[in-house]
Design a protein around this motif. Structure first.
Motif, PDB file in Angstrom:
ATOM      1  N   GLY A 117      41.500  44.384  38.331  1.00 48.16           N
ATOM      2  CA  GLY A 117      41.002  43.118  37.946  1.00 48.16           C
ATOM      3  C   GLY A 117      40.504  43.170  36.357  1.00 48.16           C
ATOM      4  O   GLY A 117      40.058  44.149  35.940  1.00 48.16           O
ATOM      5  N   VAL A 118      40.569  42.170  35.901  1.00 46.77           N
ATOM      6  CA  VAL A 118      39.853  42.025  34.474  1.00 46.77           C
ATOM      7  C   VAL A 118      38.358  42.300  34.438  1.00 46.77           C
ATOM      8  O   VAL A 118      37.882  42.904  33.289  1.00 46.77           O
ATOM      9  CB  VAL A 118      40.176  40.512  33.637  1.00 46.77           C
ATOM     10  N   ASP A 119      37.819  42.274  35.705  1.00 47.61           N
ATOM     11  CA  ASP A 119      36.400  42.522  35.729  1.00 47.61           C
ATOM     12  C   ASP A 119      36.011  44.155  36.253  1.00 47.61           C
ATOM     13  O   ASP A 119      34.966  44.513  36.510  1.00 47.61           O
ATOM     14  CB  ASP A 119      35.521  41.720  36.446  1.00 47.61           C
ATOM     15  N   GLY A 120      37.381  44.855  36.401  1.00 46.99           N
ATOM     16  CA  GLY A 120      37.332  46.279  36.511  1.00 46.99           C
ATOM     17  C   GLY A 120      37.261  46.389  38.064  1.00 46.99           C
ATOM     18  O   GLY A 120      37.461  47.685  38.722  1.00 46.99           O
ATOM     19  N   CYS A 121      37.480  45.620  38.892  1.00 42.17           N
ATOM     20  CA  CYS A 121      37.699  45.259  40.379  1.00 42.17           C
ATOM     21  C   CYS A 121      39.017  46.085  40.575  1.00 42.17           C
ATOM     22  O   CYS A 121      39.864  45.977  40.023  1.00 42.17           O
ATOM     23  CB  CYS A 121      37.634  44.163  41.204  1.00 42.17           C
ATOM     24  N   ARG A 122      39.087  47.100  41.703  1.00 39.94           N
ATOM     25  CA  ARG A 122      40.137  47.851  42.116  1.00 39.94           C
ATOM     26  C   ARG A 122      40.354  47.815  43.578  1.00 39.94           C
ATOM     27  O   ARG A 122      39.566  47.786  44.453  1.00 39.94           O
ATOM     28  CB  ARG A 122      40.219  49.207  41.746  1.00 39.94           C
TER      29      ARG A 122
ATOM     30  N   GLU B 261      50.754  32.043  42.072  1.00 36.80           N
ATOM     31  CA  GLU B 261      50.274  30.606  42.130  1.00 36.80           C
ATOM     32  C   GLU B 261      49.428  30.176  43.671  1.00 36.80           C
ATOM     33  O   GLU B 261      49.581  31.099  44.454  1.00 36.80           O
ATOM     34  CB  GLU B 261      51.314  29.546  42.192  1.00 36.80           C
ATOM     35  N   GLN B 262      48.788  29.200  43.435  1.00 39.21           N
ATOM     36  CA  GLN B 262      47.771  28.920  44.650  1.00 39.21           C
ATOM     37  C   GLN B 262      47.947  27.282  45.058  1.00 39.21           C
ATOM     38  O   GLN B 262      47.529  26.766  43.883  1.00 39.21           O
ATOM     39  CB  GLN B 262      46.248  29.425  44.488  1.00 39.21           C
ATOM     40  N   TYR B 263      48.316  27.017  46.058  1.00 37.90           N
ATOM     41  CA  TYR B 263      48.438  25.405  46.358  1.00 37.90           C
ATOM     42  C   TYR B 263      49.542  24.955  45.316  1.00 37.90           C
ATOM     43  O   TYR B 263      49.087  23.756  45.071  1.00 37.90           O
ATOM     44  CB  TYR B 263      47.127  24.876  46.447  1.00 37.90           C
ATOM     45  N   GLY B 264      50.393  25.503  44.974  1.00 37.79           N
ATOM     46  CA  GLY B 264      51.435  24.936  44.138  1.00 37.79           C
ATOM     47  C   GLY B 264      51.334  25.070  42.609  1.00 37.79           C
ATOM     48  O   GLY B 264      52.023  24.730  41.865  1.00 37.79           O
ATOM     49  N   ALA B 265      49.591  25.301  42.320  1.00 34.91           N
ATOM     50  CA  ALA B 265      49.426  25.407  40.827  1.00 34.91           C
ATOM     51  C   ALA B 265      49.432  26.880  40.475  1.00 34.91           C
ATOM     52  O   ALA B 265      49.095  27.855  41.011  1.00 34.91           O
ATOM     53  CB  ALA B 265      47.961  24.721  40.827  1.00 34.91           C
ATOM     54  N   PRO B 266      49.870  27.216  39.464  1.00 39.37           N
ATOM     55  CA  PRO B 266      49.974  28.496  38.774  1.00 39.37           C
ATOM     56  C   PRO B 266      48.601  29.178  38.398  1.00 39.37           C
ATOM     57  O   PRO B 266      47.885  28.203  38.123  1.00 39.37           O
ATOM     58  CB  PRO B 266      50.809  28.424  37.366  1.00 39.37           C
ATOM     59  N   LEU B 267      48.401  30.232  38.619  1.00 46.66           N
ATOM     60  CA  LEU B 267      47.151  30.923  38.435  1.00 46.66           C
ATOM     61  C   LEU B 267      47.264  31.497  36.934  1.00 46.66           C
ATOM     62  O   LEU B 267      48.400  31.855  36.408  1.00 46.66           O
ATOM     63  CB  LEU B 267      47.082  32.310  39.244  1.00 46.66           C
ATOM     64  N   ALA B 268      46.176  31.677  36.277  1.00 44.78           N
ATOM     65  CA  ALA B 268      46.298  32.098  35.123  1.00 44.78           C
ATOM     66  C   ALA B 268      46.286  33.549  34.851  1.00 44.78           C
ATOM     67  O   ALA B 268      47.229  34.055  33.930  1.00 44.78           O
ATOM     68  CB  ALA B 268      44.526  31.871  34.325  1.00 44.78           C
ATOM     69  N   ARG B 269      45.874  34.196  35.987  1.00 38.96           N
ATOM     70  CA  ARG B 269      46.313  35.582  36.157  1.00 38.96           C
ATOM     71  C   ARG B 269      46.772  36.080  37.682  1.00 38.96           C
ATOM     72  O   ARG B 269      46.273  35.073  38.482  1.00 38.96           O
ATOM     73  CB  ARG B 269      45.355  36.866  35.696  1.00 38.96           C
ATOM     74  N   PRO B 270      47.589  36.783  37.808  1.00 42.26           N
ATOM     75  CA  PRO B 270      47.936  37.111  39.288  1.00 42.26           C
ATOM     76  C   PRO B 270      46.777  37.505  40.285  1.00 42.26           C
ATOM     77  O   PRO B 270      45.389  38.082  39.623  1.00 42.26           O
ATOM     78  CB  PRO B 270      48.944  38.193  39.404  1.00 42.26           C
TER      79      PRO B 270
ATOM     80  N   ARG C 250      39.499  43.254  49.526  1.00 42.17           N
ATOM     81  CA  ARG C 250      40.480  43.946  48.739  1.00 42.17           C
ATOM     82  C   ARG C 250      41.161  43.069  47.762  1.00 42.17           C
ATOM     83  O   ARG C 250      41.798  43.304  47.362  1.00 42.17           O
ATOM     84  CB  ARG C 250      41.479  44.951  49.421  1.00 42.17           C
ATOM     85  N   ALA C 251      40.906  41.712  47.823  1.00 39.10           N
ATOM     86  CA  ALA C 251      41.403  40.696  47.193  1.00 39.10           C
ATOM     87  C   ALA C 251      40.809  41.161  45.791  1.00 39.10           C
ATOM     88  O   ALA C 251      39.625  41.294  45.368  1.00 39.10           O
ATOM     89  CB  ALA C 251      40.941  39.361  47.512  1.00 39.10           C
ATOM     90  N   VAL C 252      41.784  40.913  44.807  1.00 42.19           N
ATOM     91  CA  VAL C 252      41.497  41.238  43.388  1.00 42.19           C
ATOM     92  C   VAL C 252      42.142  40.118  42.610  1.00 42.19           C
ATOM     93  O   VAL C 252      43.015  39.766  42.527  1.00 42.19           O
ATOM     94  CB  VAL C 252      42.126  42.541  42.888  1.00 42.19           C
ATOM     95  N   ASN C 253      40.965  39.475  41.984  1.00 41.85           N
ATOM     96  CA  ASN C 253      41.454  38.218  41.147  1.00 41.85           C
ATOM     97  C   ASN C 253      41.593  38.641  39.745  1.00 41.85           C
ATOM     98  O   ASN C 253      41.312  39.669  39.382  1.00 41.85           O
ATOM     99  CB  ASN C 253      40.178  37.305  41.105  1.00 41.85           C
ATOM    100  N   ASP C 254      42.536  37.863  39.033  1.00 46.06           N
ATOM    101  CA  ASP C 254      42.843  38.158  37.603  1.00 46.06           C
ATOM    102  C   ASP C 254      43.316  39.759  37.431  1.00 46.06           C
ATOM    103  O   ASP C 254      42.788  40.304  36.387  1.00 46.06           O
ATOM    104  CB  ASP C 254      41.682  37.907  36.678  1.00 46.06           C
TER     105      ASP C 254
END
Length: 67
Positions: free
Chosen positions: A2-7, A29-38, A50-54
């Motif tokens: 992730g952009v924050d270094g999370c792995r 996407e989440q709830y039909g709206a695109p996410l800025a990053r996967p 283990r969820a990794v944002n951005d």
């Protein structure tokens, strides 16, 4: 990563049909709206540990068995 270094690590055995048969996805996407990053999501996880944002980097590697 992730952009924050999370792995997070997800092994083939966790989602292979003959083994764990869990899902792992890179959501765009989440709830039909695109996410800025996967976002990496491992289904069936109770805590979401283990969820990794951005996600900005994804490495797929093959590790040969030893011995």
């Amino acid at each position: 990563m992730g952009v924050d270094g999370c792995r997070a690590l997800v092994s083939y055995g966790e989602f292979a049909p003959g083994s764990g048969n869990r899902g792992a996805m890179l959501a765009v996407e989440q709830y039909g709206a695109p996410l800025a990053r996967p976002r990496l999501v491992v289904t069936g996880e109770v805590t979401g540990g283990r969820a990794v944002n951005d996600v900005v980097e994804l490495d797929v590697v093959r590790v040969e068995p030893t011995g």
